[in-house]
Design an enzyme around this catalytic site. Structure first.
Site, PDB file in Angstrom:
ATOM      1  N   GLU A   1       0.806  -1.769  -0.084  1.00  0.00           N
ATOM      2  CA  GLU A   1       0.011   0.147   0.238  1.00  0.00           C
ATOM      3  C   GLU A   1       1.056   1.282  -0.176  1.00  0.00           C
ATOM      4  O   GLU A   1       1.625   1.676   1.385  1.00  0.00           O
ATOM      5  CB  GLU A   1      -1.166   0.144   1.417  1.00  0.00           C
ATOM      6  CG  GLU A   1      -2.224   0.888   1.294  1.00  0.00           C
ATOM      7  CD  GLU A   1      -2.554   1.091   2.439  1.00  0.00           C
ATOM      8  OE1 GLU A   1      -2.954   0.811   3.461  1.00  0.00           O
ATOM      9  OE2 GLU A   1      -3.432   2.230   2.439  1.00  0.00           O
TER      10      GLU A   1
ATOM     11  N   LYS B 293      -2.971  -1.724  -2.799  1.00  0.00           N
ATOM     12  CA  LYS B 293      -3.631  -1.296  -2.876  1.00  0.00           C
ATOM     13  C   LYS B 293      -2.746   0.506  -2.664  1.00  0.00           C
ATOM     14  O   LYS B 293      -2.562   0.917  -2.066  1.00  0.00           O
ATOM     15  CB  LYS B 293      -3.951  -1.906  -0.642  1.00  0.00           C
ATOM     16  CG  LYS B 293      -4.842  -0.553  -0.626  1.00  0.00           C
ATOM     17  CD  LYS B 293      -4.731  -1.510   1.372  1.00  0.00           C
ATOM     18  CE  LYS B 293      -6.247  -0.163   2.197  1.00  0.00           C
ATOM     19  NZ  LYS B 293      -6.743  -0.667   2.840  1.00  0.00           N
TER      20      LYS B 293
ATOM     21  N   SER C 163      -9.927   4.443   0.242  1.00  0.00           N
ATOM     22  CA  SER C 163     -10.732   4.787  -0.063  1.00  0.00           C
ATOM     23  C   SER C 163     -10.377   6.370   0.706  1.00  0.00           C
ATOM     24  O   SER C 163     -10.082   7.532  -0.350  1.00  0.00           O
ATOM     25  CB  SER C 163     -11.944   5.020   0.648  1.00  0.00           C
ATOM     26  OG  SER C 163     -12.107   5.034   2.360  1.00  0.00           O
ATOM     27  N   GLY C 164      -8.856   6.786   1.982  1.00  0.00           N
ATOM     28  CA  GLY C 164      -7.912   7.893   1.183  1.00  0.00           C
ATOM     29  C   GLY C 164      -8.701   9.322   1.879  1.00  0.00           C
ATOM     30  O   GLY C 164      -8.181   9.909   1.971  1.00  0.00           O
TER      31      GLY C 164
ATOM     32  N   ARG D  84     -12.497   3.933   6.189  1.00  0.00           N
ATOM     33  CA  ARG D  84     -13.738   5.134   6.574  1.00  0.00           C
ATOM     34  C   ARG D  84     -14.744   5.067   5.406  1.00  0.00           C
ATOM     35  O   ARG D  84     -16.007   4.718   6.038  1.00  0.00           O
ATOM     36  CB  ARG D  84     -12.524   6.693   6.248  1.00  0.00           C
ATOM     37  CG  ARG D  84     -11.890   7.245   7.430  1.00  0.00           C
ATOM     38  CD  ARG D  84     -11.174   8.264   6.797  1.00  0.00           C
ATOM     39  NE  ARG D  84      -9.974   7.099   6.520  1.00  0.00           N
ATOM     40  CZ  ARG D  84      -8.909   8.075   5.323  1.00  0.00           C
ATOM     41  NH1 ARG D  84      -8.844   9.354   5.922  1.00  0.00           N
ATOM     42  NH2 ARG D  84      -7.861   7.832   5.258  1.00  0.00           N
TER      43      ARG D  84
END
Ligand code: 13P
Length: 342
Positions: free
Chosen positions: A178, A220, A262-263, A293
């Site tokens: 990631e 990711k 989703s950041g 989130r």
């Protein structure tokens, strides 16, 4: 290392119609989430909250392929004494574990971070495997600013990601790699594209140098998206088109799948973007979600720490998981958002 088995687990993580639940918030991060819903963060409340998610059986059996856990959670038992890991396994999902130990300031690079946790990692992976973890996660953080990211930050973070991935595979654990380019700034989508391209290219270069088997990992990444503070927000179609264009140039087809973070996107944006990408034909890899989130904000709010809200919390989680499951197949529609599970 048994690469065929690693590949089998990686493919199961991106099973069509399923994706990953990132429930691996560190104690500091979950406290922030609980502060927002006025819930004290204790070992007990963290357990109750996560138990609620793992017992939402419609979500766990139909839409969730695996769960990323935090160290505390992988050793915790449900209220009735069942290990939380067993609850996940019983639903048919795969337990995974976040193994990075957070970030530190990167010396010589003001404002930039390096992810820590490599030193004792081989021994920790062995213990996690024995406890049931079949995949792991390590998050590198790259921020965009006026003079950052530096080449140094990109290089050392890619190097650490590859070191982690190689150690995971040696321990028969699938690494989720990631490298997160943050969406916190005021940059436009093209700047995100350019930085993410540098980050992904360096990451795959390091993975190769360190002999990581691409067939036994999951990527990711962030989506290619404008910074949250940018006055120039991109359309859903533009995010989808640029993200796919970039991934096609940087990510070998040998990678079994891509599961986005989703950041900080809104729930519905994260779903709409994934859906738009999956409406594109001829993609070399399955594209799915590995959201924290964007899967949990709604159930957290519905639950709000009250036992009498557990059913509502489960329904909110099932709904978001179902919306993202549909998006992972390119079958989501905005009007389905109104039809909540009941
Ligand atoms: P978000 O989807 O909230 O970005 O979390 C995913 C994750 O695992 C970040 O490391």
């Amino acid at each position: 290392m048994n690469l065929a088995d690693l590949n089998k687990v990686a493919l199961a993580m991106v099973t069509p119609g399923k994706g990953l639940l990132a429930a691996d918030e560190s104690s500091g991060t979950i406290k922030k989430r609980f502060d927002d819903i006025n819930v004290a963060s204790t070992e007990g409340t963290r357990r109750d909250y996560r138990e609620m998610l793992f017992r939402a059986s419609e979500a766990m059996t139909q839409y969730i392929s695996g769960v990323i856990l935090y160290d505390e959670t992988i050793w915790q038992n449900a209220a009735d004494g069942t290990p939380l890991v067993r609850l996940i396994e019983q639903s048919g999902a795969i337990p995974g574990i976040k193994v990075d130990e957070g970030t530190q300031a990167l010396p010589g690079c003001p404002g930039e971070l390096i992810t820590t946790g490599l030193d004792q990692l081989a021994g920790r992976l062995e213990k996690y495997y024995r406890q049931g973890a079949r995949f792991a996660k390590w998050r590198a953080v790259i921020d965009i600013g006026q003079d950052i990211p530096s080449r140094t930050a990109i290089h050392v973070n890619a190097h650490a990601l590859a070191r982690y991935a190689a150690l995971c595979q040696a321990a028969q654990i699938v690494p989720i790699v990631e490298p997160e380019v943050l969406m916190d700034g005021d940059h436009d989508i093209d700047r995100c594209y350019e930085v993410t391209e540098r980050v992904l290219n360096k990451t795959f270069q390091e993975l190769r140098i360190q002999r990581v088997a691409l067939e036994g990992m999951i990527l990711k990444p962030n989506m290619v998206i404008a910074g949250k503070k940018s006055p120039k927000q991109a359309s859903v179609a533009e995010v989808a088109e640029k993200t796919i264009r970039l991934l096609k140039t940087c990510v070998p087809a040998a990678v079994p799948g891509i599961a986005f973070l989703s950041g900080g996107q809104s729930d519905q944006d994260a779903t709409a973007h994934l859906d738009a990408m999956n409406r594109t034909s001829g993609l070399p890899w399955p594209l799915t979600f590995s959201y924290g989130r964007a899967l949990q904000a709604a159930p957290q709010k519905a639950w709000s720490g009250k036992a009498e809200n557990v059913a509502a919390g489960k329904l909110a989680f099932i709904h978001r998981a179902r919306m993202n499951s549909l998006a992972s197949k390119g079958e989501w529609q905005a009007d389905l958002e109104a039809r909540k599970a009941a």
